[in-house]
Every structure is written in structure tokens, then in C-alpha cells.
Design an enzyme around this catalytic site. Sequence first.
Site, PDB file in Angstrom:
ATOM      1  N   CYS B  84       0.816  -1.223   0.000  1.00 60.97           N
ATOM      2  CA  CYS B  84       0.000   0.000   0.000  1.00 60.97           C
ATOM      3  C   CYS B  84       0.846   1.268   0.000  1.00 60.97           C
ATOM      4  CB  CYS B  84      -0.946  -0.018   1.182  1.00 60.97           C
ATOM      5  SG  CYS B  84      -1.896  -1.534   1.273  1.00 60.97           S
ATOM      6  N   HIS B 335      -9.188   3.450  -1.749  1.00 60.11           N
ATOM      7  CA  HIS B 335      -7.821   2.948  -1.607  1.00 60.11           C
ATOM      8  C   HIS B 335      -7.426   2.069  -2.797  1.00 60.11           C
ATOM      9  CE1 HIS B 335      -4.127   1.628   0.073  1.00 60.11           C
ATOM     10  NE2 HIS B 335      -4.550   0.620   0.808  1.00 60.11           N
TER      11      HIS B 335
END
Lengths: 130, 388
Positions: B84, B335
Site C-alpha cells: 500500500c 484505496h
Amino acid sequence: MSVETYLEDGELTHRAWSAALREDVLLGERCADCDHVTAAPKAACARCGSQDTAVIELQTEGTVYAETTVFVAPAAFSDAEPYGVALIDIGDARIMAHIDGDAAVGDAVAFRGTVEQDDSPAPLFGPADD
Amino acid sequence: MTRASVVGVGMTKFGTHDITLAELFAEAALPALDDAGVGRGDVDALYFGNTLGGMTENDTHLAPKVATHTGFGRIPAQRFEDACATSTNAFKHAVQAVENGIHDVVLVGGVEKCTPVTGIDTPEMTRIFVSAADRQYEQPTGITFPGVFALMTKRHMEQYGTTEEQLAEIAVKNHAHGTHNPRAHFGKDTSIEAVLDSPLVVDPFHLMDCCPFSDGGSAAVVVSDEYADSFDAPVDVTGLGHGTDLVPVSDKADPLATQAARDAAERAYDQAGITAGEVDFCEVHDCFTGAEVLATEALGFVEDGEGGPAAAAGRTALGGDIPVNPSGGLKAKGHPIGATGTAQIVELTEQLRDEAGDRQVESPSVGLAHNLGGDTGSAFVTTMEERA
């Protein structure tokens, strides 16, 4: 059986760790320099970098450091009922394990065998007083 | 000290995009160039992030592919992957490149597709997401990626008394911020009751404690300090710290510390010559509500254990002491893994230019971005300031 019989050229490879686990032997490594004990064998100590580590048999009883219940599972586990996963303090080591039954933070748990995913075993723990 | 400057930004709306990765990246990259007022011939290199394309779409070697698609086929192009934290690592390398005189103008950004447009269902995408956890000693236990953060959050609840209601307050706050962000995946308010009544994903996280699977792209144009003066609205990168912690979680000395983030923050604050108290607002990695608690503590905005109560008291909302995630954060903005890091840079840039519309923080001077990778094993903290 001694710990050495599982090793590959004296090394605790993942294959060797898995073979021992399938025979209900939980192996790890203790660092001779900083005393860090890992349940996930490595080429060197993860904490201090020392290559002077010894293969040891880990304790099979411990205390739950953290636990959770998985409701939305990855593909290999998605047919299962919700299940527990925990981080467990076993002596000087901490290990991630699949949980059989209920276990909350601080509970005493004991090693019960393995679960398998994609030909890789994971330790299975459950309440110590069962 | 100024290490580099951001002179142009662009991003897509985060949500569902049924187009190719290269097409999606172009929708962020070309507006970033227009925003900076630079032409293709001015760009010296592409630093690009994508995390999952190899697993989800059999699509690798993406840097030259997206460079070709956006008309940069011959400049040096490289791709980064750190879960991420992917595109903040690309950003770090872009900053270092202009800081060290290797390039004058670098395009940096990321793109990801995570929604069902990939043809992948939730159990399979859950398997792909957990690839960032230890392959041998964690994945076989049946842990999931939300599960890694659930373990840390459950421990935090036990150790400090953090409650499910406090976690829900963070979701409510970030959704409220997201209503002011036209590019947010979720533009609707929610309530404590709605969060607590949503299905459990992994205890203690309900569905509404979790960021969504999103598609999206983001990009920024990075130039050297000296070169920045020739642009209209440069925003300076004054600190960029990178920290790494042990993987798996069981080897971390203190999982609740998110030590990589503390190390990254210390480095960033030191480079910028500031303390946490001088930060006016921040974008943090709230992949789950519990992660925002850990982030505000690691960054030094609140004492350890106080992240939940601080959120519940409104201290982290727009108008509070330290607004956290004015964009809506990962929770409401979305996200798309490899696009998240540079999307935080986009938000910092727009806020520091006073161009953030209804979600504008009042006259900010210093903004901070906190981007985690994996089980907190990677962390980047960036500080940006308006140019004096």
C-alpha cells in the site's frame, strides 16, 4: 527424535520447519547474541543480524497476545465457518496460529496440530484446559 | 529544508473504472502535467507505482507500458511495489532524483484496479491482498489483510481501552470529510449506528470500518528546489522519511508502536526542522479505523492510547486541533493500492495551495502524509509546506 533430524544441511529451512510441524514439533531459533527467539526461521536474527542462531524446540503452551475472528476469508478458507487467528506468546517467542475454539487476549492456549493451505502447514492452537 | 517541490498534481475520481491500467493512469498523469504547465518534452523520467497488476490482470513491466501510453515512451521509466506504500516509494525516489541533480522534472504516480471490474471476486481478492503478509508463516494461518490490523486493534482495545464506538467515530468523521471531496469513492455521511450494524469482516472491524476496494490513479510533477521558482504554485517537500519494520508481525518488538512509522516520522520531522505540534493537518493511512488510531499515536499528535478518545472528542475532525484525513482518507476517498501514496501528495498540495474547496483546512502552512505498506513493515512520512 532430536531437532537435528529435521534440518536440511544443518539449516532450519521452511521445508524443514514444516516437516517438523506436521509431526507436532514446533521449531524456532534463538539468537546467541541478543536472545531473540523467532518462530519464523531466517538466515540471520531479525532483531540484531547475528548469524549465530540455534534451532530450538518451542514451548507448546502459551498466552494469547492478540486474537481476531475472520468472517470474510481468503479463497482457500472461504468455505469455512468464521474462524480465529491469534498471536500467541509461547515462552520468549511469539507465533501466529489458527485457533480451534474461543480464545481471548490473556487466555492460556496449547498447541494442537496443524491446518493446511496450499500445501503449507500453519500451527493450530486451542484453549489449554480443553 | 526544501528537498524538492511539487508543481503539478492530478488524480482520477476513486471508485469503479472499467478501463485499462494505462488508460486510468493517463487520466491522472496528463492533468498533472497540465496543472504544472509542462509539456512531455520537459519531463526527464517517470517513477511509477502499481502493486497488484501482475496478480490481478497478468500485467507487469508496466512502467514502459504506461509511459508509452501517455506519450513518454523514451524517458527512463521505473516501477515500484511496496504494497500500500507503493507510490510514496516512487515519490521518494523522484524527490531524491531531483534533489541530487539526476533529473530536473520527474512525473511520479500510481494506478490500481481492485474492484470487481478486474473479474475477481471477494474471496480471491482477499487472497491477493494477503500476499503482502508473510507467505510461509502468516498466510497459511488463514489471516487476512484486514485481519493483521484487526489483531493490532484488538490488542490496543485490551491494552488501552479503545472502544468499537471510538473506531466508528473515525469512520463517521472520514465519511463526513469525504462528502466535501468530489473525487471520493464514498461521498455520503454515515452514523455510529450504521457502522456498528454493518456486517463483521474481521472482529472488531465491521464493513464500515474498512476502506473499500477502489480503482484509481494519481500523479504529481516533482522538480528541484531551484527549478521550482519558475512555476506558479510550487509546494515544497521539506521532509520525507522512510522506515522499515520486521515481517512477520510476530517478530516485531511492539506491533502497536508501528515502529516503521515512528522512524519515518522522526526522520521527516528532523529533515523539516519541525515537531508534530507544528503540523496543521495530515493525511494518514486509515485502511481500517484502527489504523488511524495507531497512526495518530505514531506521528506524535496524541499520546499512546489516546488515538480513540481524541477522535471521539472531535480533535481530528476538520476544525479540530489536528485535522486528520480532510480528503476522507482511504476510508471514504478510497484505496486503489498503488495510487494511494501519491493521492495523499495531491491532497497535501491542494490544501497548501488553499484549493481544497469545502474541505479546506484553515490557512495551513504544514501538511503531513503517512503511508503504510503491508503489516506496517513499510512506512513513509512526508512533510510539505507552502513556499515562502
